[in-house]
Design a protein around this motif. Structure first.
Motif, PDB file in Angstrom:
ATOM      1  N   GLU A 277      -4.767   9.650  -7.500  1.00 19.83           N
ATOM      2  CA  GLU A 277      -5.876   8.731  -7.769  1.00 19.83           C
ATOM      3  C   GLU A 277      -5.803   7.658  -6.694  1.00 19.83           C
ATOM      4  O   GLU A 277      -4.802   6.969  -6.593  1.00 19.83           O
TER       5      GLU A 277
ATOM      6  N   ARG B 268      -3.122  -3.778  -9.622  1.00 18.08           N
ATOM      7  CA  ARG B 268      -3.322  -2.345  -9.812  1.00 18.08           C
ATOM      8  C   ARG B 268      -2.000  -1.640 -10.098  1.00 18.08           C
ATOM      9  O   ARG B 268      -1.884  -0.834 -11.010  1.00 18.08           O
ATOM     10  N   MET B 269      -0.992  -1.989  -9.289  1.00 17.30           N
ATOM     11  CA  MET B 269       0.305  -1.330  -9.457  1.00 17.30           C
ATOM     12  C   MET B 269       0.900  -1.662 -10.814  1.00 17.30           C
ATOM     13  O   MET B 269       1.476  -0.820 -11.488  1.00 17.30           O
TER      14      MET B 269
ATOM     15  N   GLU C  34       2.032   1.661  -3.359  1.00 17.72           N
ATOM     16  CA  GLU C  34       0.907   1.978  -4.234  1.00 17.72           C
ATOM     17  C   GLU C  34       0.533   3.447  -4.085  1.00 17.72           C
ATOM     18  O   GLU C  34       0.145   4.104  -5.043  1.00 17.72           O
TER      19      GLU C  34
ATOM     20  N   ARG D 203      -7.134   0.311 -15.413  1.00 18.41           N
ATOM     21  CA  ARG D 203      -7.631  -0.941 -14.838  1.00 18.41           C
ATOM     22  C   ARG D 203      -8.183  -0.720 -13.444  1.00 18.41           C
ATOM     23  O   ARG D 203      -7.572  -0.025 -12.632  1.00 18.41           O
ATOM     24  N   THR D 204      -9.352  -1.277 -13.178  1.00 16.44           N
ATOM     25  CA  THR D 204      -9.932  -1.243 -11.843  1.00 16.44           C
ATOM     26  C   THR D 204      -9.854  -2.660 -11.279  1.00 16.44           C
ATOM     27  O   THR D 204     -10.207  -3.607 -11.966  1.00 16.44           O
ATOM     28  N   VAL D 205      -9.389  -2.765 -10.061  1.00 15.51           N
ATOM     29  CA  VAL D 205      -9.342  -4.089  -9.437  1.00 15.51           C
ATOM     30  C   VAL D 205     -10.011  -3.997  -8.073  1.00 15.51           C
ATOM     31  O   VAL D 205      -9.557  -3.254  -7.201  1.00 15.51           O
ATOM     32  N   ASP D 206     -11.089  -4.730  -7.892  1.00 16.14           N
ATOM     33  CA  ASP D 206     -11.763  -4.751  -6.607  1.00 16.14           C
ATOM     34  C   ASP D 206     -11.630  -6.129  -5.972  1.00 16.14           C
ATOM     35  O   ASP D 206     -11.192  -7.069  -6.608  1.00 16.14           O
TER      36      ASP D 206
ATOM     37  N   LYS E 227      -0.718   0.404 -13.468  1.00 12.86           N
ATOM     38  CA  LYS E 227      -0.250   1.798 -13.461  1.00 12.86           C
ATOM     39  C   LYS E 227       1.120   1.907 -14.099  1.00 12.86           C
ATOM     40  O   LYS E 227       1.394   2.818 -14.870  1.00 12.86           O
TER      41      LYS E 227
ATOM     42  N   ARG F 258       0.831  -1.204   0.000  1.00 12.24           N
ATOM     43  CA  ARG F 258       0.000   0.000   0.000  1.00 12.24           C
ATOM     44  C   ARG F 258       0.873   1.265   0.000  1.00 12.24           C
ATOM     45  O   ARG F 258       0.570   2.244  -0.670  1.00 12.24           O
TER      46      ARG F 258
ATOM     47  N   ALA G 124      -5.909   4.246  -5.088  1.00 15.18           N
ATOM     48  CA  ALA G 124      -5.704   2.957  -5.729  1.00 15.18           C
ATOM     49  C   ALA G 124      -6.968   2.113  -5.679  1.00 15.18           C
ATOM     50  O   ALA G 124      -7.628   2.027  -4.654  1.00 15.18           O
ATOM     51  N   GLY G 125      -7.278   1.512  -6.821  1.00 22.34           N
ATOM     52  CA  GLY G 125      -8.343   0.506  -6.868  1.00 22.34           C
ATOM     53  C   GLY G 125      -9.708   1.043  -6.518  1.00 22.34           C
ATOM     54  O   GLY G 125      -9.942   2.238  -6.383  1.00 22.34           O
ATOM     55  N   GLY G 126     -10.618   0.147  -6.408  1.00 22.33           N
ATOM     56  CA  GLY G 126     -11.982   0.519  -6.035  1.00 22.33           C
ATOM     57  C   GLY G 126     -12.149   0.357  -4.552  1.00 22.33           C
ATOM     58  O   GLY G 126     -11.199   0.097  -3.828  1.00 22.33           O
TER      59      GLY G 126
END
Ligand code: SF4
Ligand code: SF4
Lengths: 187, 228, 297
Positions: A150, B50-51, A66, B60-63, B54, A63, A152-154
């Motif tokens: 931004e 995700r990284m 990230e 890309r969305t990752v949930d 980028k 994290r 990270a992720g949703g």
């Protein structure tokens, strides 16, 4: 590492952001000592106090990167000196594993490190902080950093478990037939 | 339990190439215990994906979501609200869980993030070993609780081969010879007579795939219903 | 020497005090000229020729085909059959095929694991183990297959197996040895032995009445080979004295020393009546077998 830290004005030289996860008993105390000794060290380092270096987690380290850290290190006690006996050993393992995860992603594993910093080692604390800042400077900015704003992720989607465990878990408990029979007979 | 390992990131990347919205679905049972596909591993994989995106400059969305088990329909239902929003679901369950998820959401691309290894036990922190091949006719009563079908590389049933080597297997010094273990155990238990008995060839017909099983209690109930 | 009826190898045990067999390794490829030379050189000096079955899990010509070549050249073949590459159907049909081609002796083995060979990716079979394979031969000999179906014409194989006298621990090996006898093994060829005293002890505890034991003799070619086997081959123990004897021989004379040692051991086994024969494995040096036998006189 939070978002309110100075937005880099263009054309200014690269100033790395370094996150140091320091254990309470050794590394953080050494940091205090460095302060009271008035030792100067790189202002790039943001110290995060954790109870024990063993508390560190691959997810937490990922994290940090990230979210744009240029270098991260975990600092714990000397081998054998851990307040929780083997927390630092775990941390060393976690750091090695996270280095592997970074390599998989394509980020330099050298951006992550583990250091032993005993409580009495104020100067060493300063030295490590400078060292890691220097390393980050050489490696250049974390490629993920430019977009750090931004998130990270949703968002984490997690449903409450509709089948929560029974209040009294029977797992691992010996249930003797005789006793249970006796139990079931008492009104 | 089922023991599995995470696939290399590169391979998972290859599977989701060109996809923008990814749901990483974890399983909170076996693969959580073996640190391959539980809640935490889901977090790690999602962060990595995700990284990676980028770094490559990809949108890309990752949930993430982790359910109690992916091998039970009721837990899979918890995903119903979400799967529609994603291009693909990357499951960190064992092969069985991935299939069940793919079956439940059969218009969705469901991808495996793990290599399923074996049925095994935790030997120590971070170490697992295979203990059972699910041969459908357990003979552990004859072998002192040590499975020759699994522990012996050649699944021999009647004693060691010529490769047995000071208690190690000919396949490698890092493996114990099953039959040395069995011999020592039966000797300790005073049941070497078990080992002297010739074991007949294994009946592989019971292992015809895919295995199916219904619990007697349910079978009886069904029979009754049929009659009525 | 070959006969179309019974096993000449079995008869040899009736007529001789000491029976000798040697080993033929099928080549990898179709050029069998060198192998045929070996067969020609050996067929009249030994009582049987073992043909290995994809030895060390390395793919080669099938044992059965080479057995037939041996018969064509007037030798007595012993089919080695392992459980590694065939399931019970294939094993039985191979045995029936062997019988109609005139092969009368079969040595039942588990087989090395597949990963030691040249096709480590292959699927290992091991449907049966060596004890069950011996039972299978017994069934065919009674005119039935393993599933109990009647055969139109059965077999009458002389079946054998292997045993490792130097196995460590030895007890499980002895239990399996007894099971092999119970399953129908009539002769045994042992893993290589180099220490005759150890072998004597093995024979004393073997309680192998009625079965024929042939001591395995592997030709030493260098002290290095002896050391290598001690370290890497399970169940082989070469005493230091022999390694020294090999090392003392001048380079170029080492093979002679190996032949001398093998001959001396065979002589001792025979003269002291320690067992019923010897099985000579001169891996890659098959042409030396007659000289070993001369040295044993
Ligand atoms: S014999 Fe071995 S493989 Fe078969 S069920 Fe028992 S433990 Fe599993
Ligand atoms: S050495 Fe032991 S475990 Fe290995 S294949 Fe032989 S009998 Fe089985």
């Amino acid at each position: 590492m939070s978002d309110q830290t100075a937005p880099e004005p263009k054309a200014e030289p690269f100033e790395p952001k370094v996150v140091a996860f320091c254990c309470t008993y050794c590394a953080y105390t050494a940091g205090d000592l460095a302060g009271s000794m008035r030792l100067e060290y790189a202002p790039n380092v943001r110290v995060v106090k954790i109870l024990c270096s063993g508390k560190i987690d691959a997810v937490l380290l990922l994290r940090a990167f990230e979210d744009g850290a240029d270098a991260v290190y975990v600092a714990g006690c000397n081998i054998g000196d851990c307040h929780f006996l083997e927390g630092n050993l775990r941390a060393i393992r976690t750091v090695a594993y996270t280095q592997h995860l970074l390599r998989e992603i394509g980020l330099e594993p050298q951006r992550l490190e583990f250091f032993h910093i005993p409580a009495s080692a104020g100067p060493l604390f300063a030295q490590r902080a400078n060292e890691m800042t220097e390393r980050a400077r050489k490696l250049g900015p974390n490629p993920l950093r430019s977009r750090r704003t931004e998130r990270a992720g949703g968002k984490l989607q997690r449903q409450p478990d509709p089948h929560p465990p029974l209040p009294e878990a029977k797992l691992g408990r010996l249930i003797r037939h005789e006793e249970r029979m006796a139990e079931s007979q008492t009104p | 339990m089922i023991v599995a390992e995470r696939k290399p990131l590169e391979q998972i990347e290859g599977m989701i190439e060109g996809m923008q919205k990814i749901l990483v679905a974890g399983c909170g049972t076996c693969v959580a215990v073996c640190m391959a596909g539980g809640e935490k591993e889901v977090e790690i994989l999602a962060a990595q994906l995700r990284m990676r995106a980028k770094l490559k400059g990809i949108q890309r969305t990752v949930d993430e979501i982790t359910v109690t088990r992916q091998c039970d329909r009721e837990y899979l239902d918890q995903l119903a609200k979400y799967v529609g929003q994603y291009d693909a679901v990357v499951s960190t369950a064992c092969g069985a869980g991935v299939q069940f998820l793919a079956e439940r959401y059969d218009d969705k691309i469901v991808l495996p993030a793990l290599n399923t290894l074996f049925i095994g036990v935790a030997e120590g922190p971070g170490q697992w070993s295979q203990r059972c091949m699910a041969c459908e006719d357990c003979i552990l009563d004859q072998t002192g609780g040590i499975c020759p079908m699994t522990i012996c590389a050649k699944n021999l049933l009647n004693g060691p081969c010529g490769g047995t080597n000071h208690g190690k297997c000919e396949v490698g010094d890092d493996r114990d010879c099953a039959w040395t273990l069995i011999y020592r155990k039966l000797e300790k238990l005073g049941r070497l007579d078990y080992m002297r008995k010739i074991q007949p060839p294994k009946d592989y017909s019971v292992m015809t795939k895919p295995g199916r099983y219904s619990h007697e209690a349910y079978e009886e109930a069904e029979k009754k219903e049929d009659k009525e | 020497m070959a006969s179309n009826n019974g096993s000449a190898f079995r008869k040899a045990f009736e007529t001789k005090d000491f029976v000798v067999t040697a080993e033929i390794g099928p080549p990898k490829g179709t050029d069998i000229s060198r192998m045929v030379e070996h067969i020609e050189a050996l067929k009249d000096v030994v009582d049987g020729l073992n043909v290995t079955d994809n030895q060390s899990s390395v793919m080669r010509i099938s044992s059965l085909a080479v057995c037939r070549v041996i018969l064509d050249h007037g030798g007595e073949p012993i089919l080695q059959l392992t459980c590694r590459d065939r399931n019970r159907l294939a094993l039985q049909s191979e045995l029936l095929a062997a019988w109609i081609l005139g092969v009368r002796n079969v040595l039942c083995l588990t087989g090395d694991y597949i990963s030691v060979g040249d096709h480590p990716q292959a699927k290992p079979v091991f449907d049966l183990d060596s004890v069950q394979l011996l039972q299978t031969v017994g069934m065919l000999n009674q005119g039935k297959d393993l599933a109990g179906n009647d055969l139109e014409g059965g077999t009458d194989f002389f079946a054998g197996a292997v045993v490792t006298p130097e196995a460590d621990p030895i007890e499980p090996q002895m239990i399996k040895f007894q099971k092999k006898i119970a399953a129908g093994a009539r002769f045994f060829q042992t893993q290589a032995i180099y220490d005759v005293d150890n072998f004597k002890r093995f024979m004393e505890r073997a309680e192998a009445d009625g079965v024929k034991i042939m001591a395995g003799i592997v030709l030493l070619v260098s002290p290095g080979m002896a050391k290598y086997m001690n370290k890497n081959v399970p169940g082989i123990f070469v005493p230091d004295a022999l390694i020294e004897e090999m090392a003392e021989a001048p380079k170029g004379k080492r093979l002679e020393a190996g032949i001398r040692i093998a001959g001396r051991m065979i002589r001792q086994l025979r003269d002291e009546k320690l067992c019923h024969g010897a099985h000579i494995m001169a891996i890659g040096k098959e042409e030396c077998v007659p000289r070993i036998l001369e040295a044993a006189e």
